[in-house]
Design a protein around this motif. Structure first.
Motif, PDB file in Angstrom:
ATOM      1  N   SER A 164      43.304  47.275  39.952  1.00  0.00           N
ATOM      2  CA  SER A 164      44.026  46.733  41.109  1.00  0.00           C
ATOM      3  C   SER A 164      44.307  45.253  40.891  1.00  0.00           C
ATOM      4  O   SER A 164      43.440  44.503  40.439  1.00  0.00           O
ATOM      5  N   ARG A 165      45.501  44.840  41.260  1.00  0.00           N
ATOM      6  CA  ARG A 165      45.871  43.434  41.190  1.00  0.00           C
ATOM      7  C   ARG A 165      45.386  42.743  42.455  1.00  0.00           C
ATOM      8  O   ARG A 165      45.506  43.270  43.565  1.00  0.00           O
ATOM      9  N   VAL A 166      44.797  41.557  42.281  1.00  0.00           N
ATOM     10  CA  VAL A 166      44.267  40.787  43.402  1.00  0.00           C
ATOM     11  C   VAL A 166      44.624  39.314  43.232  1.00  0.00           C
ATOM     12  O   VAL A 166      44.923  38.851  42.128  1.00  0.00           O
ATOM     13  N   ASP A 212      36.486  27.789  55.180  1.00  0.00           N
ATOM     14  CA  ASP A 212      35.527  26.870  55.792  1.00  0.00           C
ATOM     15  C   ASP A 212      34.842  25.912  54.824  1.00  0.00           C
ATOM     16  O   ASP A 212      33.972  25.156  55.234  1.00  0.00           O
ATOM     17  N   TRP A 213      35.192  25.951  53.519  1.00  0.00           N
ATOM     18  CA  TRP A 213      34.622  24.992  52.577  1.00  0.00           C
ATOM     19  C   TRP A 213      35.521  24.879  51.357  1.00  0.00           C
ATOM     20  O   TRP A 213      36.434  25.673  51.176  1.00  0.00           O
ATOM     21  N   ASP A 214      35.269  23.915  50.522  1.00  0.00           N
ATOM     22  CA  ASP A 214      36.125  23.619  49.380  1.00  0.00           C
ATOM     23  C   ASP A 214      35.723  24.459  48.165  1.00  0.00           C
ATOM     24  O   ASP A 214      35.209  23.944  47.180  1.00  0.00           O
ATOM     25  N   GLY A 215      35.952  25.735  48.255  1.00  0.00           N
ATOM     26  CA  GLY A 215      35.580  26.592  47.136  1.00  0.00           C
ATOM     27  C   GLY A 215      35.902  28.034  47.438  1.00  0.00           C
ATOM     28  O   GLY A 215      36.586  28.324  48.403  1.00  0.00           O
ATOM     29  N   PRO A 216      35.410  28.956  46.676  1.00  0.00           N
ATOM     30  CA  PRO A 216      34.534  28.774  45.530  1.00  0.00           C
ATOM     31  C   PRO A 216      35.278  28.421  44.235  1.00  0.00           C
ATOM     32  O   PRO A 216      34.653  28.111  43.225  1.00  0.00           O
ATOM     33  N   TRP A 217      36.597  28.447  44.289  1.00  0.00           N
ATOM     34  CA  TRP A 217      37.418  28.124  43.122  1.00  0.00           C
ATOM     35  C   TRP A 217      38.339  26.965  43.465  1.00  0.00           C
ATOM     36  O   TRP A 217      38.632  26.712  44.626  1.00  0.00           O
ATOM     37  N   GLN A 218      38.821  26.246  42.441  1.00  0.00           N
ATOM     38  CA  GLN A 218      39.646  25.066  42.682  1.00  0.00           C
ATOM     39  C   GLN A 218      41.009  25.422  43.264  1.00  0.00           C
ATOM     40  O   GLN A 218      41.556  24.659  44.056  1.00  0.00           O
ATOM     41  N   VAL A 219      41.561  26.557  42.854  1.00  0.00           N
ATOM     42  CA  VAL A 219      42.881  26.985  43.315  1.00  0.00           C
ATOM     43  C   VAL A 219      42.863  28.490  43.534  1.00  0.00           C
ATOM     44  O   VAL A 219      41.937  29.175  43.108  1.00  0.00           O
ATOM     45  N   GLU A 220      43.898  29.003  44.195  1.00  0.00           N
ATOM     46  CA  GLU A 220      44.076  30.446  44.273  1.00  0.00           C
ATOM     47  C   GLU A 220      44.747  30.908  42.983  1.00  0.00           C
ATOM     48  O   GLU A 220      45.566  30.184  42.412  1.00  0.00           O
ATOM     49  N   PHE A 221      44.409  32.129  42.529  1.00  0.00           N
ATOM     50  CA  PHE A 221      44.974  32.616  41.274  1.00  0.00           C
ATOM     51  C   PHE A 221      44.920  34.142  41.234  1.00  0.00           C
ATOM     52  O   PHE A 221      44.209  34.771  42.012  1.00  0.00           O
ATOM     53  N   ALA A 222      45.673  34.725  40.296  1.00  0.00           N
ATOM     54  CA  ALA A 222      45.777  36.173  40.169  1.00  0.00           C
ATOM     55  C   ALA A 222      44.772  36.717  39.162  1.00  0.00           C
ATOM     56  O   ALA A 222      44.373  36.025  38.224  1.00  0.00           O
ATOM     57  N   GLY A 223      44.402  37.968  39.387  1.00  0.00           N
ATOM     58  CA  GLY A 223      43.510  38.656  38.472  1.00  0.00           C
ATOM     59  C   GLY A 223      43.578  40.153  38.686  1.00  0.00           C
ATOM     60  O   GLY A 223      44.388  40.654  39.465  1.00  0.00           O
ATOM     61  N   THR A 224      42.688  40.861  37.986  1.00  0.00           N
ATOM     62  CA  THR A 224      42.652  42.321  38.020  1.00  0.00           C
ATOM     63  C   THR A 224      41.202  42.777  38.194  1.00  0.00           C
ATOM     64  O   THR A 224      40.308  42.262  37.513  1.00  0.00           O
ATOM     65  N   ILE A 225      40.985  43.758  39.079  1.00  0.00           N
ATOM     66  CA  ILE A 225      39.653  44.340  39.231  1.00  0.00           C
ATOM     67  C   ILE A 225      39.290  44.997  37.901  1.00  0.00           C
ATOM     68  O   ILE A 225      40.044  45.811  37.374  1.00  0.00           O
ATOM     69  N   VAL A 266      36.149  40.608  38.287  1.00  0.00           N
ATOM     70  CA  VAL A 266      37.586  40.321  38.230  1.00  0.00           C
ATOM     71  C   VAL A 266      37.881  39.583  36.930  1.00  0.00           C
ATOM     72  O   VAL A 266      37.216  38.592  36.604  1.00  0.00           O
ATOM     73  N   THR A 267      38.886  40.089  36.209  1.00  0.00           N
ATOM     74  CA  THR A 267      39.392  39.404  35.021  1.00  0.00           C
ATOM     75  C   THR A 267      40.576  38.558  35.464  1.00  0.00           C
ATOM     76  O   THR A 267      41.493  39.054  36.126  1.00  0.00           O
ATOM     77  N   PHE A 268      40.540  37.282  35.120  1.00  0.00           N
ATOM     78  CA  PHE A 268      41.572  36.344  35.560  1.00  0.00           C
ATOM     79  C   PHE A 268      42.774  36.370  34.610  1.00  0.00           C
ATOM     80  O   PHE A 268      42.603  36.512  33.399  1.00  0.00           O
ATOM     81  N   LEU A 309      38.871  38.015  47.922  1.00  0.00           N
ATOM     82  CA  LEU A 309      39.897  38.790  47.228  1.00  0.00           C
ATOM     83  C   LEU A 309      40.944  39.278  48.207  1.00  0.00           C
ATOM     84  O   LEU A 309      40.621  39.792  49.285  1.00  0.00           O
ATOM     85  N   ARG A 310      42.195  39.128  47.812  1.00  0.00           N
ATOM     86  CA  ARG A 310      43.310  39.679  48.588  1.00  0.00           C
ATOM     87  C   ARG A 310      44.025  40.665  47.667  1.00  0.00           C
ATOM     88  O   ARG A 310      44.524  40.276  46.603  1.00  0.00           O
ATOM     89  N   ALA A 311      44.032  41.939  48.069  1.00  0.00           N
ATOM     90  CA  ALA A 311      44.707  42.965  47.274  1.00  0.00           C
ATOM     91  C   ALA A 311      46.206  42.716  47.304  1.00  0.00           C
ATOM     92  O   ALA A 311      46.771  42.391  48.355  1.00  0.00           O
ATOM     93  N   GLU A 312      46.836  42.868  46.152  1.00  0.00           N
ATOM     94  CA  GLU A 312      48.288  42.712  46.054  1.00  0.00           C
ATOM     95  C   GLU A 312      48.931  44.089  46.149  1.00  0.00           C
ATOM     96  O   GLU A 312      48.364  45.068  45.662  1.00  0.00           O
ATOM     97  N   PRO A 313      50.117  44.151  46.754  1.00  0.00           N
ATOM     98  CA  PRO A 313      50.778  45.464  46.864  1.00  0.00           C
ATOM     99  C   PRO A 313      51.127  46.010  45.480  1.00  0.00           C
ATOM    100  O   PRO A 313      51.404  45.253  44.549  1.00  0.00           O
ATOM    101  N   GLU A 314      51.076  47.353  45.384  1.00  0.00           N
ATOM    102  CA  GLU A 314      51.464  48.018  44.134  1.00  0.00           C
ATOM    103  C   GLU A 314      52.959  47.805  43.919  1.00  0.00           C
ATOM    104  O   GLU A 314      53.742  47.864  44.869  1.00  0.00           O
ATOM    105  N   PRO A 315      53.378  47.548  42.654  1.00  0.00           N
ATOM    106  CA  PRO A 315      54.807  47.381  42.395  1.00  0.00           C
ATOM    107  C   PRO A 315      55.549  48.696  42.661  1.00  0.00           C
ATOM    108  O   PRO A 315      55.003  49.780  42.428  1.00  0.00           O
ATOM    109  N   GLU A 316      56.775  48.567  43.149  1.00  0.00           N
ATOM    110  CA  GLU A 316      57.587  49.756  43.413  1.00  0.00           C
ATOM    111  C   GLU A 316      58.076  50.318  42.090  1.00  0.00           C
ATOM    112  O   GLU A 316      58.416  49.584  41.185  1.00  0.00           O
TER     113      GLU A 316
END
Length: 111
Positions: free
Chosen positions: A33-35, A42-55, A78-80, A103-110
């Motif tokens: 799954s793509r995430v 509520d805090w400055d973390g846990p990662w510096q930025v948002e980014f994509a990965g795969t379960i 998660v593999t980044f 984690l925010r699940a990304e929609p499956e590609p059409e």
């Protein structure tokens, strides 16, 4: 199914002192799954930025037993897409165990 673990699984199992579970919980995000890994509200973390990965199928999601975990929260491998640094500047990491709330699940590609 995405399992890019190679020798990493053995190293993680050695550190944990137990094998990683391979029993996938009902209702959990599926391997491959793509995430998007998101930052906390509520805090400055846990990662510096948002980014994509795969379960990753290296290990099945397991219950998060941290005292601050949400009820029923899972931990996912998660593999980044690109190596990332955590909020402390450590890394870069190519894979990590991520709390489900980040984690925010990304929609499956059409098709």
């Amino acid at each position: 199914m995405t399992d890019s673990s190679g020798p990493v699984r053995g190293a993680v199992e050695h550190v944990l002192g137990r094998p990683l579970s391979q029993t996938w919980p009902t209702g959990a995000l599926s391997p491959g799954s793509r995430v998007t890994v998101v930052r906390a509200q509520d805090w400055d973390g846990p990662w510096q930025v948002e980014f994509a990965g795969t379960i990753d199928a290296m290990g099945a999601p397991e219950p998060n037993e941290h005292p601050q975990a949400l009820d029923g929260e899972l931990l996912y491998w998660v593999t980044f897409d690109t190596p990332q640094r955590d909020s402390d500047g450590d890394g870069p990491y190519g894979k990590a165990e991520i709390w489900g709330r980040y984690l925010r699940a990304e929609p499956e590609p059409e098709a």
